[in-house]
Enzyme design. Structure first.
Site, PDB file in Angstrom:
ATOM      1  CG  ASP A  67       5.946   3.771   0.403  1.00  0.00           C
ATOM      2  OD1 ASP A  67       4.748   3.532   0.164  1.00  0.00           O
ATOM      3  OD2 ASP A  67       6.319   4.517   1.334  1.00  0.00           O
ATOM      4  CE  LYS A  76       2.728   4.850   7.867  1.00  0.00           C
ATOM      5  NZ  LYS A  76       1.358   4.886   8.322  1.00  0.00           N
ATOM      6  CE1 TYR A 100      -2.289   3.275   2.617  1.00  0.00           C
ATOM      7  CE2 TYR A 100      -3.622   2.625   0.742  1.00  0.00           C
ATOM      8  CZ  TYR A 100      -3.344   3.506   1.769  1.00  0.00           C
ATOM      9  OH  TYR A 100      -4.135   4.635   1.928  1.00  0.00           O
TER      10      TYR A 100
HETATM   11  P1  KE4 Z   1      -0.539   8.484   4.472  1.00  0.00           P
HETATM   12  O1  KE4 Z   1      -1.098   9.164   3.265  1.00  0.00           O
HETATM   13  O2  KE4 Z   1      -1.602   7.687   5.212  1.00  0.00           O
HETATM   14  O3  KE4 Z   1       0.242   9.448   5.393  1.00  0.00           O
HETATM   15  O4  KE4 Z   1       0.581   7.446   3.991  1.00  0.00           O
HETATM   16  C1  KE4 Z   1       0.220   6.478   3.049  1.00  0.00           C
HETATM   17  C2  KE4 Z   1       1.187   5.309   3.135  1.00  0.00           C
HETATM   18  C3  KE4 Z   1       2.185   5.213   2.183  1.00  0.00           C
HETATM   19  N1  KE4 Z   1       3.093   4.203   2.212  1.00  0.00           N
HETATM   20  C4  KE4 Z   1       3.060   3.268   3.196  1.00  0.00           C
HETATM   21  C5  KE4 Z   1       4.077   2.176   3.197  1.00  0.00           C
HETATM   22  C6  KE4 Z   1       2.058   3.325   4.203  1.00  0.00           C
HETATM   23  O5  KE4 Z   1       2.027   2.376   5.181  1.00  0.00           O
HETATM   24  C7  KE4 Z   1       1.110   4.364   4.182  1.00  0.00           C
HETATM   25  C8  KE4 Z   1       0.004   4.473   5.205  1.00  0.00           C
HETATM   26  N2  KE4 Z   1      -0.089   3.388   6.128  1.00  0.00           N
HETATM   27  C9  KE4 Z   1      -1.431   3.149   6.627  1.00  0.00           C
HETATM   28  C10 KE4 Z   1      -1.512   1.835   7.415  1.00  0.00           C
HETATM   29  N3  KE4 Z   1      -0.514   0.901   7.199  1.00  0.00           N
HETATM   30  C11 KE4 Z   1      -1.878   4.292   7.459  1.00  0.00           C
HETATM   31  C12 KE4 Z   1      -3.140   4.047   8.272  1.00  0.00           C
HETATM   32  C13 KE4 Z   1      -4.353   4.604   7.611  1.00  0.00           C
HETATM   33  O6  KE4 Z   1      -4.522   4.456   6.375  1.00  0.00           O
HETATM   34  O7  KE4 Z   1      -5.162   5.179   8.374  1.00  0.00           O
END
Ligand code: KE4
Length: 429
Positions: A239, A267, A144
């Site tokens: 990523d 994060k 993701y």
């Molecule tokens: P954000 O747009 O949520 O800040 O980041 C997206 C993203 C991009 N790349 C990786 C590897 C990620 O894990 C994420 C976001 N992670 C999710 C859960 N694993 C965030 C939780 C959520 O979607 O509320």
């Protein structure tokens, strides 16, 4: 456990926000039941609106690698906020952040701050397409990268896995440009690049997968992807939104000794404030507006309060021995959980990389998405709720990694294993 205030809030929330939440995974859809509402957080703990305390292994989905509400981060935010929340003109902390990332992250010669991991990854893909003049990208099943249209795609049928949208609203014409591969499959990657390497702008990968539970790269796999991209003129994009500053100070690039062309962050880099970033080779990044033609912008990008939070968090993770201590805690917890599962006669294994780990209700060591899908998710869901009732909050999905923080002490790890002894018996069903 009294959760009446949370239930009342969730009932109101569902009338006003899709699913009652501002991000889908928070709704507990995967594990069933209803989410609790947090009132406050401190160190390894979350406290809900009904006064219940949880040992937290989600850490706001990754930012809280030094624990919640760390005084150094909180005080930095309060101090910066006294001078104003956002200026819309450059501020000195943006420069300090860029200098810090250039120093910490291998291959990060130049960087652009954005406001989320999603912005970072969709910008990196646009840059890859702009810099190479190619249209296709490669991602991995189960990975993701945020909700950018090009990523909401799954493997289609047929040998050349044309993408199929995973969400309405993603045009088929765009999904066709996203090719998907199975993670940790050397031959599939070679075959795809042999077939259409000349059309691939970039390959984006979670170097340690954290969105299909926790899947570490097989020995040599990241090096294999690096060689394929180099040979075919495609950009390798790591990523590191989740792995960055967690699996090592310099992220997966440092841990595995592989330098990507571009890397994306989120994060930890914001310390809990909305921050993302992408960066890499200077000759690529200089193609981003306004120094180059690839457009990308953001009203609040690099705002001083977010920069102050991120810099305070990066200061904490640069402490000598931070990552060694974090990994030791991860290993101690996972060893304890595996022992508890053995005593309960439950098939259970873990993966652990630095400050992230994965729990699998299976007797196998898991390192592919197909294996993760075959695990006993019903047992995980029973385990999740049994742990929650005993004051331990794990990620509410069998397909999410869990996170250790430097604030978790021996007492919390022992309490987690003690809770698991009961929870494994319940998980057995
Ligand atoms: P954000 O747009 O949520 O800040 O980041 C997206 C993203 C991009 N790349 C990786 C590897 C990620 O894990 C994420 C976001 N992670 C999710 C859960 N694993 C965030 C939780 C959520 O979607 O509320």
């Amino acid at each position: 456990m009294d959760t009446s205030r949370s239930r009342e809030l969730f009932s109101r929330a569902r009338a006003l926000m899709p699913g009652g939440v501002n991000s889908p995974v928070r709704a507990f859809g995967s594990v069933g039941g209803e989410p609790f509402f947090a009132q406050r957080a401190e160190g390894p703990f979350l406290f809900d609106v009904d006064g219940n305390r949880y040992i937290d292994y989600v850490g706001s989905w990754g930012p809280m690698v030094a624990g919640h509400n760390h005084p150094a981060v909180r005080d930095a935010v309060l101090a910066a906020a006294r001078d104003g929340l956002s200026f819309g003109v450059p501020n000195p902390l943006e420069v300090t952040m860029a200098e810090t990332l250039a120093c910490i992250v291998p291959g990060c010669e130049m960087v652009r701050m954005v406001n989320s991991g999603t912005e970072a990854t969709l910008s990196a893909i646009r840059l890859a397409r702009g810099a190479t003049g190619r249209a296709r990208i490669v991602k991995f099943e189960g990975c993701y990268h945020g909700h950018g249209d090009s990523f909401l795609v799954k493997a289609g049928s047929g040998a050349l896995t044309f993408g199929v949208p995973t969400s309405p609203g993603v045009p088929k014409a765009l999904a066709d440009l996203t090719l998907t591969l199975p993670y940790n499959d050397f031959d599939a990657a070679t075959a795809l690049f042999d077939e259409c390497g000349a059309d691939i702008a970039g390959l984006i990968v979670e170097p340690v997968v954290g969105n299909a539970n926790c899947l570490p790269p097989r020995d040599g796999y990241l090096q294999h992807l690096r060689a394929l991209c180099t040979r075919h003129g495609a950009l390798l994009i790591f990523d590191e939104v989740m792995t960055g500053f967690r699996v090592a100070l310099g992220g997966a690039q440092e841990r595995y000794g592989v330098t990507a062309d571009l890397a994306t962050f989120g994060k930890v880099i914001g310390g809990g404030m909305p921050v993302g970033a992408y960066g890499g080779r200077r000759e690529l990044m200089e193609q981003v507006s306004p120094s180059g033609p690839v457009y990308q912008a953001g009203t609040l990008s690099g705002n001083p309060v977010a920069m102050a939070a991120g810099l305070a968090m990066l200061g904490l993770v640069q402490a000598p021995g931070f990552h060694a201590a974090l990994e030791a805690k991860t290993n101690a917890l996972c060893d304890g959980l595996e022992a508890a599962a053995r005593d309960a006669g439950v098939p259970f294994t873990t993966n652990r990389v630095g400050g992230m780990f994965g729990l699998f209700f299976s007797s196998e060591r898991i390192d592919t998405y197909a294996q993760a899908l075959a695990c006993d998710t019903k047992a995980f869901n029973r385990f999740f709720h049994a742990m929650l009732e005993r004051g331990v909050y794990l990620a509410p999905s069998a397909f999410e990694a869990a996170f250790m923080s430097s604030a978790h002490g021996e007492a919390e790890l022992d309490a987690t294993v003690a809770a698991a002894r009961d929870a494994f018996r319940i998980a057995k069903g």
